[in-house]
Design a protein around this motif. Structure first.
Motif, PDB file in Angstrom:
ATOM      1  N   SER A 194       0.843  -1.214   0.000  1.00 38.61           N
ATOM      2  CA  SER A 194       0.000   0.000   0.000  1.00 38.61           C
ATOM      3  C   SER A 194       0.865   1.246   0.000  1.00 38.61           C
ATOM      4  CB  SER A 194      -0.901   0.055   1.241  1.00 38.61           C
ATOM      5  OG  SER A 194      -1.652  -1.117   1.347  1.00 38.61           O
ATOM      6  N   VAL A 195       1.874   1.260   0.865  1.00 42.85           N
ATOM      7  CA  VAL A 195       2.756   2.422   0.953  1.00 42.85           C
ATOM      8  C   VAL A 195       3.475   2.633  -0.386  1.00 42.85           C
ATOM      9  CG1 VAL A 195       4.869   3.301   2.047  1.00 42.85           C
ATOM     10  CG2 VAL A 195       3.061   2.302   3.451  1.00 42.85           C
ATOM     11  N   ALA A 196       3.950   1.536  -0.979  1.00 46.10           N
ATOM     12  CA  ALA A 196       4.685   1.638  -2.250  1.00 46.10           C
ATOM     13  C   ALA A 196       3.783   2.141  -3.376  1.00 46.10           C
ATOM     14  CB  ALA A 196       5.290   0.286  -2.625  1.00 46.10           C
ATOM     15  N   ALA A 197       2.502   1.799  -3.326  1.00 48.42           N
ATOM     16  CA  ALA A 197       1.575   2.272  -4.364  1.00 48.42           C
ATOM     17  C   ALA A 197       1.440   3.798  -4.278  1.00 48.42           C
ATOM     18  CB  ALA A 197       0.214   1.600  -4.209  1.00 48.42           C
ATOM     19  N   PHE A 198       1.334   4.328  -3.060  1.00 46.76           N
ATOM     20  CA  PHE A 198       1.291   5.784  -2.879  1.00 46.76           C
ATOM     21  C   PHE A 198       2.615   6.412  -3.311  1.00 46.76           C
ATOM     22  CE2 PHE A 198      -2.417   7.501  -0.591  1.00 46.76           C
ATOM     23  CZ  PHE A 198      -3.146   6.336  -0.394  1.00 46.76           C
ATOM     24  N   GLN A 199       3.695   5.732  -2.943  1.00 45.41           N
ATOM     25  CA  GLN A 199       5.030   6.255  -3.247  1.00 45.41           C
ATOM     26  C   GLN A 199       5.228   6.364  -4.771  1.00 45.41           C
ATOM     27  OE1 GLN A 199       8.146   3.579  -2.075  1.00 45.41           O
ATOM     28  NE2 GLN A 199       9.497   5.206  -1.357  1.00 45.41           N
ATOM     29  N   ALA A 200       4.853   5.317  -5.497  1.00 43.48           N
ATOM     30  CA  ALA A 200       4.997   5.331  -6.960  1.00 43.48           C
ATOM     31  C   ALA A 200       4.113   6.422  -7.555  1.00 43.48           C
ATOM     32  CB  ALA A 200       4.623   3.967  -7.537  1.00 43.48           C
ATOM     33  N   TRP A 217       2.668  16.216   2.753  1.00 40.69           N
ATOM     34  CA  TRP A 217       2.806  15.995   4.176  1.00 40.69           C
ATOM     35  C   TRP A 217       3.063  14.517   4.472  1.00 40.69           C
ATOM     36  CZ3 TRP A 217       3.543  20.713   4.277  1.00 40.69           C
ATOM     37  CH2 TRP A 217       2.670  21.628   3.717  1.00 40.69           C
ATOM     38  N   PHE A 218       3.259  14.251   5.719  1.00 42.51           N
ATOM     39  CA  PHE A 218       3.545  12.902   6.190  1.00 42.51           C
ATOM     40  C   PHE A 218       2.245  12.085   6.140  1.00 42.51           C
ATOM     41  CE2 PHE A 218       4.605   9.769   9.450  1.00 42.51           C
ATOM     42  CZ  PHE A 218       5.945   9.517   9.185  1.00 42.51           C
ATOM     43  N   VAL A 219       2.237  11.047   5.334  1.00 35.84           N
ATOM     44  CA  VAL A 219       1.029  10.231   5.158  1.00 35.84           C
ATOM     45  C   VAL A 219       1.215   8.918   5.900  1.00 35.84           C
ATOM     46  CG1 VAL A 219      -0.510   9.106   3.502  1.00 35.84           C
ATOM     47  CG2 VAL A 219       0.723  11.196   2.849  1.00 35.84           C
ATOM     48  N   ARG A 220       0.290   8.602   6.804  1.00 36.44           N
ATOM     49  CA  ARG A 220       0.390   7.362   7.556  1.00 36.44           C
ATOM     50  C   ARG A 220      -0.791   6.470   7.186  1.00 36.44           C
ATOM     51  NH1 ARG A 220      -0.523   4.581  12.340  1.00 36.44           N
ATOM     52  NH2 ARG A 220       1.352   3.877  13.449  1.00 36.44           N
ATOM     53  N   ILE A 221      -0.475   5.249   6.781  1.00 40.73           N
ATOM     54  CA  ILE A 221      -1.506   4.309   6.358  1.00 40.73           C
ATOM     55  C   ILE A 221      -1.532   3.150   7.342  1.00 40.73           C
ATOM     56  CG2 ILE A 221      -2.216   2.729   4.511  1.00 40.73           C
ATOM     57  CD1 ILE A 221      -0.466   4.513   2.624  1.00 40.73           C
ATOM     58  N   SER A 222      -2.720   2.862   7.862  1.00 45.13           N
ATOM     59  CA  SER A 222      -2.851   1.726   8.761  1.00 45.13           C
ATOM     60  C   SER A 222      -3.925   0.806   8.202  1.00 45.13           C
ATOM     61  CB  SER A 222      -3.227   2.219  10.157  1.00 45.13           C
ATOM     62  OG  SER A 222      -3.375   1.097  10.989  1.00 45.13           O
ATOM     63  N   GLU A 225      -7.507  -0.819  10.910  1.00 50.29           N
ATOM     64  CA  GLU A 225      -8.777  -0.119  11.211  1.00 50.29           C
ATOM     65  C   GLU A 225      -9.738  -0.074  10.032  1.00 50.29           C
ATOM     66  OE1 GLU A 225      -5.760   1.556  11.800  1.00 50.29           O
ATOM     67  OE2 GLU A 225      -5.542   0.943  13.875  1.00 50.29           O
ATOM     68  N   PRO A 226      -9.438   0.311   8.808  1.00 47.64           N
ATOM     69  CA  PRO A 226      -8.207   0.918   8.302  1.00 47.64           C
ATOM     70  C   PRO A 226      -8.277   2.445   8.411  1.00 47.64           C
ATOM     71  CG  PRO A 226      -9.647   0.454   6.471  1.00 47.64           C
ATOM     72  CD  PRO A 226     -10.416   0.094   7.726  1.00 47.64           C
ATOM     73  N   SER A 227      -7.092   3.108   8.243  1.00 53.14           N
ATOM     74  CA  SER A 227      -7.110   4.564   8.298  1.00 53.14           C
ATOM     75  C   SER A 227      -5.971   5.154   7.493  1.00 53.14           C
ATOM     76  CB  SER A 227      -6.993   5.019   9.753  1.00 53.14           C
ATOM     77  OG  SER A 227      -5.697   4.728  10.232  1.00 53.14           O
ATOM     78  N   LEU A 228      -6.182   6.407   7.112  1.00 54.73           N
ATOM     79  CA  LEU A 228      -5.142   7.136   6.385  1.00 54.73           C
ATOM     80  C   LEU A 228      -5.082   8.524   7.025  1.00 54.73           C
ATOM     81  CD1 LEU A 228      -4.600   7.009   2.604  1.00 54.73           C
ATOM     82  CD2 LEU A 228      -4.369   9.158   3.814  1.00 54.73           C
ATOM     83  N   ALA A 229      -3.945   8.867   7.607  1.00 56.20           N
ATOM     84  CA  ALA A 229      -3.832  10.149   8.306  1.00 56.20           C
ATOM     85  C   ALA A 229      -2.736  10.985   7.666  1.00 56.20           C
ATOM     86  CB  ALA A 229      -3.510   9.906   9.774  1.00 56.20           C
TER      87      ALA A 229
END
Ligand SMILES: [Zn+2]
Length: 337
Positions: A194-200, A217-222, A225-229
């Motif tokens: 998931s993180v790599a998909a955002f990164q690409a 900004w700093f993107v945090r994916i969990s 829950e799920p959540s994206l902050a």
């Protein structure tokens, strides 16, 4: 129908964006789970040149999350960057892919930023991330920080001069043992992917000239829950790196040369610059002591309960110990340079 016809239909990419991608060069440092996924997306998206840097060999415990690799790569003890290049060439033969089997130190980081339009973080340690940050600020080129562990991860596009750098966020590398690692906290494959998909996607925006749409900004994916902050960070007016122009990591003041393995039961020994090992000769020397394996890139052997992997440039990974002195003594005894 063009290979990229469907992608060109995305309004902000279009034929012009596609042309820009084809003319771009992207570096990826670390070809683990993050690098496997981001390189797959960028190769298929048609980025013209990919430079893939990694220092490790594909292992069975990588396969649950590092999507580029196969059981055959494990059996052949292929370096990750070489295995990745082979698989990605099979997916897109129209682009250039350069595997780089190396530990990224100051010289390699500078070289990478001089050649790349953007560099993606696929590393697992803060020392290398701070090094990439120094090199990015020095070269005034963007890089995209990313990390994932357990079932969460984070990323941030860092554009020197336009927003905070990594040292605006973290003044020093976190103390060893204070940050969860894949080895201690585990990792669920969906998190790095998931993180790599955002990164690409951030990389594609940078390359096609859509900086205005960067997450910034700093993107945090969990995932649980799920959540994206999204957390906003400002430039630190006292940042040693991007404000004072001091590159502690590029000058290698802050980097140790013997123990650079984060959270792993192993020590990496870096050989002097210019070292070249005759792998065939080393194999016959080591075969007296234990079962030995050699391919084009490395010699691997089990000695006194330690697993040694020696690369052509003398770089040696000693596994089953985290004692740097012990590792150095094994190295001196058996590799002896
Ligand atoms: Zn800064």
């Amino acid at each position: 129908m063009s290979r990229y016809a469907r992608q060109e239909l995305v309004p902000w990419i279009g034929a012009e964006g596609q042309r820009r991608l084809v003319e771009s060069t992207v570096g990826i440092v670390g070809m683990g789970a993050l690098g496997s996924a981001s390189s797959t997306l960028l190769a298929r998206a048609g980025v013209g040149r990919l430079i893939l840097a990694d220092r490790d060999v594909v292992e069975m415990s990588n396969l649950h999350r590092q999507m580029l690799y196969t059981e055959a790569d494990v059996a052949d003890r292929l370096p990750k960057s070489e295995a990745a290049a082979r698989h990605l060439r099979a997916a897109n033969s129209e682009i250039a892919i350069e595997p780089l089997i190396a530990d990224i130190m100051a010289e390699e980081a500078r070289e990478l930023f001089s050649r790349c339009d953007v560099v993606l973080d696929g590393t697992d340690n803060f020392e290398t991330r701070f090094l990439l940050n120094d090199a990015a600020v020095e070269a005034a080129k963007p890089w995209i920080y990313a990390g994932a562990v357990s079932d969460y991860g984070a990323l941030m596009a860092i554009v020197p001069g336009e927003g905070p750098c990594l040292r605006c966020l973290f003044k020093e590398a976190p103390a060893a043992g204070s940050v969860p690692t894949c080895e201690a906290a585990g990792v669920f494959g969906s998190a790095p992917v998931s993180v790599a998909a955002f990164q690409a996607s951030e990389a594609v925006k940078l390359l096609t000239g859509h900086k205005e749409n960067l997450a910034r900004w700093f993107v945090r994916i969990s995932l649980k829950e799920p959540s994206l902050a999204i957390t906003e960070f400002k430039m630190d007016p006292n940042c040693r790196c991007c404000q004072e122009g001091r590159f502690d990591f590029l000058e290698e003041r802050a980097i140790s040369s013997a123990n650079r393995l984060c959270g792993q039961n192993g020590v990496m020994i870096i050989a002097p610059k210019g070292t070249r090992i005759d792998l065939a000769a080393l194999e016959s020397r080591l075969a007296i002591f234990g079962r030995t394996y050699r391919n084009k890139y490395l010699v691997q052997t089990d000695l006194e309960g330690f697993k040694l992997t020696v690369y052509e440039d003398g770089r040696t990974m000693v596994q089953n110990t985290s004692d740097a002195a012990k590792a150095r003594s094994i190295y001196a005894r058996y590799v002896g340079i």
